[in-house]
Enzyme design. Structure first.
Site, PDB file in Angstrom:
ATOM      1  N   HIS A  79      -3.106  -3.423  -1.054  1.00  0.00           N
ATOM      2  CA  HIS A  79      -4.020  -2.953  -0.438  1.00  0.00           C
ATOM      3  C   HIS A  79      -4.792  -1.608  -1.130  1.00  0.00           C
ATOM      4  CE1 HIS A  79      -2.484  -4.555   3.591  1.00  0.00           C
ATOM      5  NE2 HIS A  79      -1.072  -4.795   2.873  1.00  0.00           N
ATOM      6  N   ASN A 152      -1.311  -5.487  10.561  1.00  0.00           N
ATOM      7  CA  ASN A 152      -2.180  -6.598   9.300  1.00  0.00           C
ATOM      8  C   ASN A 152      -3.360  -7.023  10.588  1.00  0.00           C
ATOM      9  OD1 ASN A 152      -1.590  -5.975   6.404  1.00  0.00           O
ATOM     10  ND2 ASN A 152      -0.315  -8.120   6.282  1.00  0.00           N
TER      11      ASN A 152
HETATM   12 FE1  HDD Z   1       3.036  -3.486   3.100  1.00  0.00          FE
HETATM   13  C1  HDD Z   1       1.170  -1.153   1.520  1.00  0.00           C
HETATM   14  C2  HDD Z   1       1.002  -4.015   5.556  1.00  0.00           C
HETATM   15  C3  HDD Z   1       4.380  -6.353   3.455  1.00  0.00           C
HETATM   16  C4  HDD Z   1       5.219  -2.907   0.249  1.00  0.00           C
HETATM   17  N1  HDD Z   1       1.492  -2.552   3.409  1.00  0.00           N
HETATM   18  C5  HDD Z   1       0.250  -1.784   2.730  1.00  0.00           C
HETATM   19  C6  HDD Z   1      -0.525  -1.247   3.583  1.00  0.00           C
HETATM   20  C7  HDD Z   1      -0.570  -2.089   4.682  1.00  0.00           C
HETATM   21  C8  HDD Z   1       1.001  -3.447   4.620  1.00  0.00           C
HETATM   22  C9  HDD Z   1      -1.386  -2.454   5.529  1.00  0.00           C
HETATM   23  C10 HDD Z   1      -1.393  -0.917   3.390  1.00  0.00           C
HETATM   24  C11 HDD Z   1      -1.029   1.452   3.272  1.00  0.00           C
HETATM   25  C12 HDD Z   1      -2.606   1.988   3.642  1.00  0.00           C
HETATM   26  O1  HDD Z   1      -3.606   1.796   3.701  1.00  0.00           O
HETATM   27  O2  HDD Z   1      -2.171   3.031   2.731  1.00  0.00           O
HETATM   28  N2  HDD Z   1       3.102  -4.598   4.198  1.00  0.00           N
HETATM   29  C13 HDD Z   1       2.541  -4.831   5.668  1.00  0.00           C
HETATM   30  C14 HDD Z   1       2.716  -5.835   6.226  1.00  0.00           C
HETATM   31  C15 HDD Z   1       3.580  -6.700   5.740  1.00  0.00           C
HETATM   32  C16 HDD Z   1       3.594  -6.001   4.816  1.00  0.00           C
HETATM   33  C17 HDD Z   1       2.094  -6.011   7.793  1.00  0.00           C
HETATM   34  C18 HDD Z   1       4.895  -7.416   6.729  1.00  0.00           C
HETATM   35  C19 HDD Z   1       4.220  -8.044   8.043  1.00  0.00           C
HETATM   36  N3  HDD Z   1       4.836  -4.045   2.305  1.00  0.00           N
HETATM   37  C20 HDD Z   1       5.170  -5.372   2.793  1.00  0.00           C
HETATM   38  C21 HDD Z   1       6.656  -5.827   2.070  1.00  0.00           C
HETATM   39  C22 HDD Z   1       6.789  -4.196   0.712  1.00  0.00           C
HETATM   40  C23 HDD Z   1       5.541  -4.139   0.848  1.00  0.00           C
HETATM   41  C24 HDD Z   1       8.084  -6.369   2.265  1.00  0.00           C
HETATM   42  C25 HDD Z   1       7.667  -4.462   0.576  1.00  0.00           C
HETATM   43  C26 HDD Z   1       8.980  -5.026   0.180  1.00  0.00           C
HETATM   44  N4  HDD Z   1       3.113  -2.944   1.328  1.00  0.00           N
HETATM   45  C27 HDD Z   1       4.031  -1.837   0.103  1.00  0.00           C
HETATM   46  C28 HDD Z   1       4.049  -0.879   0.068  1.00  0.00           C
HETATM   47  C29 HDD Z   1       2.586  -0.197  -0.192  1.00  0.00           C
HETATM   48  C30 HDD Z   1       2.061  -0.671   1.160  1.00  0.00           C
HETATM   49  C31 HDD Z   1       3.505  -1.511  -2.046  1.00  0.00           C
HETATM   50  C32 HDD Z   1       1.236  -0.626  -1.159  1.00  0.00           C
HETATM   51  C33 HDD Z   1       1.144   1.054  -1.308  1.00  0.00           C
HETATM   52  C34 HDD Z   1       1.719   1.862  -0.098  1.00  0.00           C
HETATM   53  O3  HDD Z   1       2.602   0.875   0.495  1.00  0.00           O
HETATM   54  O4  HDD Z   1       1.888   2.983   0.582  1.00  0.00           O
HETATM   55  O5  HDD Z   1       4.990  -0.039  -0.757  1.00  0.00           O
END
Ligand code: HDD
Length: 692
Positions: A79, A152
């Site tokens: 993202h 999402n």
């Molecule tokens: Fe995630 C970012 C949505 C599963 C780990 N995720 C991130 C963002 C969104 C989502 C919208 C951007 C937030 C922003 O605008 O800063 N992610 C989801 C959804 C998931 C999902 C709807 C499943 C239903 N994500 C998911 C899993 C993991 C992560 C299973 C790790 C185990 N996601 C992350 C992250 C991020 C992220 C690496 C990258 C930047 C942040 O968190 O802040 O931790």
């Protein structure tokens, strides 16, 4: 006088400019170093003599370059590309019987909001319109802390267990050895991974649908994805799924448009959001909840803790309880949008997690990633992340600490109050109380996937059969395109084998599009069920909304102003926007001899940027454009993308040159202006069938 010896002016708005000799008069505060020292010259480094070496002593130069060198921070691991806006959430239907969350307590009560929309796979500088899931992350600053619903635009996810997330992300990101493709799932490693993870097939179907190429962030649904829980004041709880429903309806581009938009305007979605808010067209969503109890959950043929499953709205209706309005662009992209840190762990009393294993893994990941991205455990103090309610605890120090707590109460328990000192904050009996887990109490610790998660295809099939024929065609085309970019033949074959479990017709179409024989189906872990179709899953079955759409109006010299006015007025009445496009950006001279300024020139504004187009031109103007490639592409693309086309008779020359035969989606102007505008959110899909 050399700049270095020049005294700072008494009038602090007089800022040295240029080569050091002249000054520029302008308002605003005095330029200073980060430590507040007024700067007399921001143009020249300190040197030993006019042509001599630059001096280490120049703290102004060193501070400026030092800070610049460190301007970039790591981008989000996923993202990375996103844009955000401020707004508010308003409770429209209180639900105290379901939740004690303060933001759902009173009709009309508002809390500030910040929302960030994003693509997933591409890096920060990638384009806005790849085929991809879109992030829909909402931060609500309630009076009991921040609630982040990090969702999402697709209600399901690729994997069931957080353990697989790094693998999924590695597979979809640019391939490790070559560093490409950027922002694309159409490559070996993504399809290798998903074809080995049949649980992903439902979300893959969504990703291959037009949901993955949205027309606007303003026209996307948002989903909390996981099952959460609501808890009322008595401690009673129910399950809940959260939905954001856009007031502007749901709309997507076609794939060909998305590809062309990425060249014409890689910032298409970002600009659209920004401009709408600047123009006062504030995007709005309704917050809906699907609420159900354990007995209902038990009656479903799928597990509500499995994030690869949704609950059709026809099965559990969505109840609207609030609205989200975005009415202010950030002042500074970096300070606000880039530094925004969303945490699924940010929940408030009245809302709780479920045991969804994907959600549980997320509860660790986000806090951790912020430390790496923003560099400090104190990222919550950055204004965009800070709660808007009082915040007190015994956490202290750390990098970039900006709070200055008084006294010595940095531990608990303490009896400092007995000596008349400040003893610090106390836990509240109104504080957050975690609900008991719903897992079996005597459960053994084990690395295992629940048997109730084993059905991987029923909902993928349900999604496919819920689409219109046009949408199904787009999905087949998307799969053919993606798999045509997969070089590993065994992977193509395995995907086809998986697709047979979704829909035999779809698998056959894709195989045909790839000129491959259909391989045997990959044996599913559980035989798929034929679930009822759900109209809510289709975009084209939703009612079209004219508001918020844009008409591209191509004009030439000699165009009739009255017709332009009629079209513009019809659009305005319907809440749509018109952009004037002319051969040159300076505008055209109308029939009445007036100069009409243009928003864009033809070469800079291809028709893919608009929902429909209109051509108002003179005979000479139209004839001149028959020799203009950009003008011919403008009309032939609008036609091929099945858009409504409004025109004055003179435009016929252009249609003929472009090889277009007008059909009943061509509207003579000015009389057809209203009908043209009504068609803005729709497409004449039969043109697709005719192979245009
Ligand atoms: Fe995630 C970012 C949505 C599963 C780990 N995720 C991130 C963002 C969104 C989502 C919208 C951007 C937030 C922003 O605008 O800063 N992610 C989801 C959804 C998931 C999902 C709807 C499943 C239903 N994500 C998911 C899993 C993991 C992560 C299973 C790790 C185990 N996601 C992350 C992250 C991020 C992220 C690496 C990258 C930047 C942040 O968190 O802040 O931790």
């Amino acid at each position: 006088m050399p700049a270095m010896t020049k005294k700072p002016s008494d009038d602090r708005s007089e800022i040295p400019f240029g080569t050091g000799g002249e000054t520029q008069q302008r308002g605003g505060p005095v330029l200073t170093t980060n430590h507040g020292v007024p700067i007399s010259d921001n143009q020249n480094a300190l040197k030993a003599g006019a042509r001599g070496p630059t001096l280490l002593e120049d703290f102004v130069l060193r501070e400026k370059i030092f800070h610049f060198d460190h301007e970039r921070i790591p981008e989000r691991i996923v993202h990375a590309r996103g844009s955000g806006a401020h707004g508010f959430f308003e409770c429209t239907t209180p639900i105290p019987d379901l939740s004690r969350a303060s933001l759902f307590a009173k009709k009309g009560a508002k809390v500030p909001a910040f929302v960030r929309f994003s693509t997933v796979a591409g890096s920060k500088g990638s384009k806005d319109t790849p085929r991809d899931v879109r992030g829909f992350a909402v931060k609500l600053y309630t009076d009991e802390g921040n609630w982040d619903l990090v969702g999402n635009n697709i209600p399901v996810f690729f994997i069931q267990d957080a353990m697989k997330f790094p693998d999924l992300v590695h597979a979809v990101k640019p391939e490790a050895d070559r560093g490409f493709p950027q922002a694309a799932s159409a490559h070996d490693t993504f399809w290798d991974f998903v074809s080995l993870m049949p649980e992903s097939m439902h979300t893959v179907m969504w990703a291959m649908s037009d949901r993955a190429i949205p027309r606007s962030f303003r026209m996307m649904e948002g989903f909390g994805v996981h099952t959460f829980r609501l808890v009322n004041a008595a401690g009673d709880w129910c399950f809940v799924k959260f939905h954001w429903k856009p007031k502007l309806g749901v709309q997507s581009t076609t794939w060909d448009e998305a590809v062309k938009i990425s060249g014409a305007d890689p910032d298409y979605l970002r600009r659209d959001l920004h401009d709408a808010i600047e123009n006062g067209d504030y995007p709005e969503w309704e917050l809906g909840i699907q609420v159900f109890d354990q007995a209902t959950a038990d009656s479903f043929p799928y597990d509500i803790l499995d994030a690869t499953k949704l609950i059709p709205e026809e099965v559990v209706p969505v109840k609207i309880i609030g609205r989200l309005v975005l009415d202010r662009n950030p002042n500074n992209f970096f300070a606000e949008t880039e530094q925004a840190a969303f945490l699924p762990t940010n929940i408030v009393p009245g809302i709780d997690f479920s045991d969804d294993p994907l959600l549980q893994g997320r509860l660790f990941s986000y806090m951790d990633t912020q430390k790496s991205r923003l560099g400090t455990t104190n990222f919550h103090q950055i204004p965009i992340n800070a709660p808007r309610c009082p915040m007190h605890n015994f956490q202290r120090d750390g990098m970039m600490q900006t709070m200055v707590p008084k006294g010595r109460a940095n531990y608990e328990p303490n009896s400092l109050a007995e000596a008349g000192e400040d003893g610090g904050p106390r836990a509240s009996d109104q504080g957050f109380i975690t609900l008991a887990s719903i897992a079996e109490p005597a459960a053994e610790k084990q690395r295992i996937r629940a048997d109730s998660f084993a059905d991987h295809f029923s909902q993928a099939r349900m999604f496919y059969v819920s689409q219109t024929e046009v949408e199904q065609g787009h999905m087949a085309d998307a799969l053919i395109f993606e798999l045509s970019k997969v070089k590993l033949e065994h992977v193509r074959g395995r995907v086809l084998g998986q697709l047979r479990n979704v829909d035999e017709g779809l698998a056959a179409k894709v195989a045909n599009g790839l000129a491959l024989d259909l391989p045997p189906a990959v044996a599913p872990a559980r035989e798929p069920l034929d679930l009822d179709a759900s109209d809510a899953l289709s975009i084209l079955k939703k009612p079209p909304v004219v508001k918020g759409r844009t008409l591209g109006l191509l004009v030439t010299d000699g165009a009739d102003e009255a017709i332009i006015k009629a079209v513009t007025e019809a659009a305005r009445k319907a809440g749509a926007t018109v952009k004037i496009i002319a051969p040159k950006v300076g505008g055209v001279k109308t029939k009445a001899g007036k100069i009409l300024a243009a928003d864009e020139m033809i070469g800079g504004a291809p028709s893919v940027l608009f929902d429909a187009v209109a051509l108002v031109m003179s005979k000479t103007g139209a004839d001149a454009l028959t020799g203009d490639k950009a003008a011919l592409d403008f009309v032939s693309d609008a036609f091929a993308h099945c858009k409504a086309i409004g025109n004055t008779p003179e435009a016929a020359a252009l249609f003929a040159k472009a090889g277009i035969k007008p059909d009943d989606w061509f509207f003579g102007l000015p009389q057809g202006a209203d009908r043209l505008i009504q068609k803005l959110p729709e497409r004449n899909w039969v043109r697709e069938k005719k192979g245009m």
